[in-house]
Structure formats: C-alpha cells, structure tokens
Design an enzyme around this catalytic site. Structure first.
Site, PDB file in Angstrom:
ATOM      1  CE1 TYR A 248      -4.099   1.946   0.396  1.00 42.58           C
ATOM      2  CE2 TYR A 248      -2.573   3.451   1.503  1.00 42.58           C
ATOM      3  CZ  TYR A 248      -3.792   3.212   0.893  1.00 42.58           C
ATOM      4  OH  TYR A 248      -4.692   4.236   0.771  1.00 42.58           O
TER       5      TYR A 248
ATOM      6  CG  PHE B 118      -7.470  17.361 -24.443  1.00 43.26           C
ATOM      7  CD1 PHE B 118      -7.549  16.776 -25.690  1.00 43.26           C
ATOM      8  CD2 PHE B 118      -7.737  16.586 -23.325  1.00 43.26           C
ATOM      9  CE1 PHE B 118      -7.878  15.434 -25.825  1.00 43.26           C
ATOM     10  CE2 PHE B 118      -8.063  15.238 -23.455  1.00 43.26           C
ATOM     11  CZ  PHE B 118      -8.125  14.661 -24.712  1.00 43.26           C
ATOM     12  CB  THR B 119     -12.340  16.904 -24.104  1.00 46.74           C
ATOM     13  OG1 THR B 119     -11.411  15.833 -23.959  1.00 46.74           O
ATOM     14  CG2 THR B 119     -12.679  17.058 -25.587  1.00 46.74           C
TER      15      THR B 119
ATOM     16  CG  ASP C 103      -1.885  17.932 -21.606  1.00 50.08           C
ATOM     17  OD1 ASP C 103      -1.205  16.890 -21.667  1.00 50.08           O
ATOM     18  OD2 ASP C 103      -3.124  17.942 -21.655  1.00 50.08           O
TER      19      ASP C 103
ATOM     20  CE  LYS D  36      -4.170  10.181 -24.480  1.00 48.54           C
ATOM     21  NZ  LYS D  36      -4.743  10.960 -23.410  1.00 48.54           N
TER      22      LYS D  36
ATOM     23  NE  ARG E  99     -11.950  14.689 -29.845  1.00 49.31           N
ATOM     24  CZ  ARG E  99     -11.801  14.296 -28.590  1.00 49.31           C
ATOM     25  NH1 ARG E  99     -10.621  14.031 -28.104  1.00 49.31           N
ATOM     26  NH2 ARG E  99     -12.839  14.171 -27.787  1.00 49.31           N
TER      27      ARG E  99
ATOM     28  CG  PHE F 270     -16.666  13.861 -26.764  1.00 49.84           C
ATOM     29  CD1 PHE F 270     -16.451  14.931 -25.927  1.00 49.84           C
ATOM     30  CD2 PHE F 270     -15.798  12.783 -26.698  1.00 49.84           C
ATOM     31  CE1 PHE F 270     -15.391  14.937 -25.028  1.00 49.84           C
ATOM     32  CE2 PHE F 270     -14.722  12.778 -25.815  1.00 49.84           C
ATOM     33  CZ  PHE F 270     -14.526  13.864 -24.978  1.00 49.84           C
TER      34      PHE F 270
HETATM   35  C1  LIG Z   1      -5.642  11.919 -23.043  1.00 43.14           C
HETATM   36  C2  LIG Z   1      -5.320  13.298 -22.722  1.00 43.14           C
HETATM   37  C3  LIG Z   1      -5.594  13.846 -21.474  1.00 43.14           C
HETATM   38  C4  LIG Z   1      -6.369  13.106 -20.410  1.00 43.14           C
HETATM   39  O1  LIG Z   1      -5.752  11.949 -20.028  1.00 43.14           O
HETATM   40  P1  LIG Z   1      -6.539  10.612 -19.634  1.00 43.14           P
HETATM   41  O2  LIG Z   1      -5.441   9.656 -19.348  1.00 43.14           O
HETATM   42  O3  LIG Z   1      -7.390  10.216 -20.790  1.00 43.14           O
HETATM   43  O4  LIG Z   1      -7.363  10.924 -18.432  1.00 43.14           O
HETATM   44  C5  LIG Z   1      -5.174  15.138 -21.231  1.00 43.14           C
HETATM   45  N1  LIG Z   1      -4.546  15.867 -22.167  1.00 43.14           N
HETATM   46  C6  LIG Z   1      -4.299  15.380 -23.404  1.00 43.14           C
HETATM   47  C7  LIG Z   1      -3.611  16.227 -24.387  1.00 43.14           C
HETATM   48  C8  LIG Z   1      -4.694  14.092 -23.718  1.00 43.14           C
HETATM   49  O5  LIG Z   1      -4.461  13.634 -24.955  1.00 43.14           O
END
Ligand SMILES: *Cc1c(COP(=O)(O)O)cnc(C)c1O
Length: 458
Positions: A71, A123-124, A214, A257, A381, A448
């Site tokens: 933990y 970004f969303t 980001d 990613k 998108r 979306f």
């Molecule tokens: C995917 C993504 C996020 C959010 O990350 P999650 O792992 O899906 O929660 C934030 N910023 C960018 C640019 C992304 O592509």
C-alpha cells in the site's frame, strides 16, 4: 512505405473479426451513431484513440511481474519517480490513475474562481478541469493551427500577441497560469517548437506567470523538434525532452499515450509548493502519494514505457506509420489536416461532406459512416467534442470539424493502414450519398462520449 520497418517483432497476437455488412449497419444504429458506444467486438480496426491502446513490450510485461503491491512505499513508485527524473528532469512526481486525475489535482490547486487559463488550443478533459474550480480556458494558439491546409511545421506554437492580449484585457492577476500542450491533440497532433517554448519562458518570467505543460505527447513532440528544428538534428530525444521541460513549472501527463501503457498518469514538477499541495490532495481523490490509483505493476510499466517511448528508433517508426496512412489518403485527394500529425490522421469533415450544415454534425456523421463501411472505428473531433459555451449555453462550432484516425502504438501493421485508407477513399467517392445526423440525447459533461444521434433522411 517511406519510414523504417518496425523496430520490433510480434510475440503475441490477438485475433480481430470483420463483422458482416448487416451487423455493421445494426451496430452503429444500436450505438446511436456514436462510435464511443460501439462494442469493441464489433470493431475490426480500432482507431478510436491512441489512449491506453498501446502494445506493451516484453520488457514492460516482465516489469509487471515485479509489481510491488504494498500500500505504501512500493518500489515501483520509486522506479517511476526515477524515470521521470531521468527523462523529464522533474524532481517530484505525484502518481494518478490517468491524465485527468493529474489535471484535477493540478488545476484545482492553481485555478481560482474568475481566472482564465490561456492554452494552445483546448483539450476536452483539460477544459472541464479548469472550469470546475471556476476558471475559463482561452485560446492562444497561432492562427495557422485553425487552418487545416496550412503546412506550418509547428502549428502548436503559442501566439504571443494573443497571450499579451489576455494580459492587457484581464490583468495578470486574472491569469491563473499559462498552459501549453505538447503535440497539440485537437489541432491534429501538431508540435510546439523549442524556440517557442524558450521564448514563452522569457515572456512569462516578465509577468511572473507559471507555465504548466500538458506533456502527454511530449516524446512525439520531441521527435518533431529533432526532425524540423535547426540545431536539434542530432540531439538525443531525452536531451530535447529535458530542455523542453526546463522551460515549465511542471506538467500533467497521461501515461496512456507516449508511455506505451494501458493505464496511468502523473503530474511532475520542481516547484515545492505545487508538489506539497497536490501530494496532499492526491490522497483524497486518487490514493496514497506512492500509488495514486495505479497498481504497483502499472507504475512499473509506466516507468519502463516512459523510457521506451523516448527512443529515437521507436519514434521514427511510429511517426512514419501515421504519415504512411496520411499520405495514402492525401494521394487520393481525401481532405486531411496538414501537416500529418504525430498520433493521428485527421479528416477535414467540412470538406469531405460539404453538403451538410454544422448542425448536422459532419464529423460525427463521417465517423459513423466509416464504421458502417469498414468496421474501422474513428472519433469525432469537432463541435460535438467542443460542447457548449459555459456562459451562454450555446453550441460552439470550432473552425476545425475533424474525424480522427488515431493510430495505437505498436499495434497495427501497414496492411491495416492500407485497408483503412482504401475504405475511406471508397467512401469519399460516394460522399454525396451520406446523410447527416441530429442529436437526440446530450449528457451534461463531455457529451461526445455518450451523446446519441439519429440519421436525418437525405
Ligand atoms: C488523453 C489526454 C488527457 C487526459 O488523459 P486521460 O489519461 O485520458 O485521463 C489530457 N490531455 C491530453 C492532451 C490528452 O491527450
């Protein structure tokens, strides 16, 4: 093919099935013409997202067996912390279950009600996590990014006149921080140049503004810097990454990613105050500060994946596979966003389906039509993703109305790319016969993901 052959061979395979024409027709209707609502078993080639869809290496799988599921104080957390130090140069790491967990911790700490956050395109999930604590995200990307035809090599760059405009209009105190995305997703996977990042640091220092990245696709951005920016032709990717990060006050990172894993995220910084605050809130929302919602084995896979995803040989193969698909489409005259981005090829739905109005959601329509034609799953998108203005409640229709063909990392072969391109080229030839959609269900947040549509007869 113009890039190098795959710098790996395949050890494990997963069968995929092409559903019949009848089933495809049914499946997309059952899903309300929203590709997010399709069952994955109804999908042949899944280009919905590059998020969490990578194939892990034997080295990462071996690391999973070394998961230390304590933990507190799991050794995999320290491996992750060291990888972040090595590759990104940040002293402090706070782990989270995925990227939006890190956004939540970072942005809820930094944003005060009424403040704005200038960013090189929204970004969303980032936009929502700025809005929840009462902030507003505003755009500061160069104009070229809003033009799908423009071939600027660094379409992710910050426009300093726009940033200065916000400072003049709102005052420095109203600016929570400056937010820069690497390899800008919503612009088509377009990179930021090192020169732009360096200048932004100088600019923000004058106003004592914090810069938060980001850094989700920073390795792919670093590859483009090496490929396109003078002076970096022979610089190791890790050196490029460390220089990029050195111009920020910290970053959020979705490991799903560039880290070549299926789940995970973190934030990282050298700023003690940010570290203290987020290490304290992580325990409320994610988990203890040495796991943050990830299992030990997942942290190990992230640590190893961060290293592997920053290898030049791998990145060269990766970016060139995406380019291969884009070039097949471009040669056939299909309208795509140029230059071809890092993680995806984006179709310009406004040009593909010019007979549809914006209210008929051309990108959503195209994405559903591609599925029906070939069982290739893509993603809208455009205006559905962009959502409504948080103040007026009106739909926003962004300049870019795109369908994203996102290429999972190390997963598909170039034959899969060719199948995809052939289907889209065929569809382009009969594009006049594609009818638009109307939205019949709209959820409150990030619509979306769950919105449903019906076809409007032509
Ligand atoms: C995917 C993504 C996020 C959010 O990350 P999650 O792992 O899906 O929660 C934030 N910023 C960018 C640019 C992304 O592509």
């Amino acid at each position: 093919m113009n890039g190098p052959a795959e710098p790996f061979k395949i050890k494990v395979v997963e069968p995929v099935n092409l559903p019949s024409e009848k089933r495809r027709k049914e499946a997309i209707r059952e899903a309300g013409f929203n590709t997010f609502l399709l069952l994955s078993e109804d999908v042949y080639i899944d280009l919905l997202t590059d998020s969490g869809t990578s194939a892990m290496s034997d080295n990462q799988w071996a690391g999973m067996m070394l998961g230390d599921e304590a933990y507190a104080g799991s050794k995999n957390f320290y491996n992750l912390e060291n990888a972040v130090k090595d590759i990104l140069g940040f002293k402090y790491t706070v782990p989270t279950h995925q990227g939006r967990g890190a956004e939540h911790l970072m942005y809820s700490h930094l944003v005060k009600p009424g403040q704005i956050v200038p960013r090189n395109m929204y970004f969303t999930t980032s936009k929502v996590h700025v809005e929840l604590p009462g902030g507003k995200m505003v755009d500061m990307i160069i104009d070229e990014a809003h033009d799908p035809e423009n071939t600027h090599p660094f379409k992710g760059n910050v426009d300093f006149n726009k940033l200065q405009g916000y400072i003049d209009e709102y005052g420095v105190d109203k600016i929570s921080f400056v937010n820069v995305e690497m390899d800008v997703n919503m612009a088509g996977g377009q990179p930021v140049s090192m020169e732009n990042l360096r200048k932004l640091r100088e600019f923000c220092d004058d106003y004592k503004l914090k810069i938060i990245y980001d850094a989700t696709r920073s390795s792919e951005n670093a590859y483009f810097i090496r490929e396109r920016e003078k002076g970096y032709e022979n610089t190791p990717i890790i050196e490029i990454l460390r220089e990029m990060m050195s111009y920020s006050d910290g970053c959020i990172y979705s490991s799903k990613k560039d880290c070549l894993v299926n789940i995970g995220g973190f934030l990282a910084t050298n700023n003690e105050e940010i570290f203290e605050a987020t290490r304290s809130s992580v325990v409320i929302y994610e988990g203890l500060h040495t796991y943050g919602g990830m299992a030990g084995r997942d942290m190990e896979a992230v640590a190893r994946g961060l290293q592997e995803g920053a290898q030049y040989k791998y990145l060269k193969y990766r970016i060139n596979q995406v380019r291969y698909l884009g070039e097949l489409l471009m040669k056939a005259g299909v309208p795509i966003v140029k230059p071809i981005g890092g993680h995806a090829v984006f179709l310009n739905a406004l040009k593909f389906l010019p007979h549809l109005s914006r209210e008929q959601w051309p990108a959503q329509t195209l994405s559903a039509a591609i599925y029906e034609d070939s069982a290739v799953r893509t993603m809208e998108r455009g205006a559905v993703s962009k959502g409504r203005d948080s103040q007026t409640g009106e739909n926003i229709f962004p300049a870019l109305e795109l369908v994203r063909l996102t290429i999972p990392r190390r997963v598909y072969t170039n034959t899969h790319m060719e199948y995809t391109a052939n289907s889209i080229i065929n569809l382009y030839k009969k594009r006049d016969s594609i009818s638009g959609l109307k939205m019949v269900y709209e959820p409150k947040y990030l619509r979306f993901f769950q919105a449903r549509f019906e076809q409007i007869p032509l």
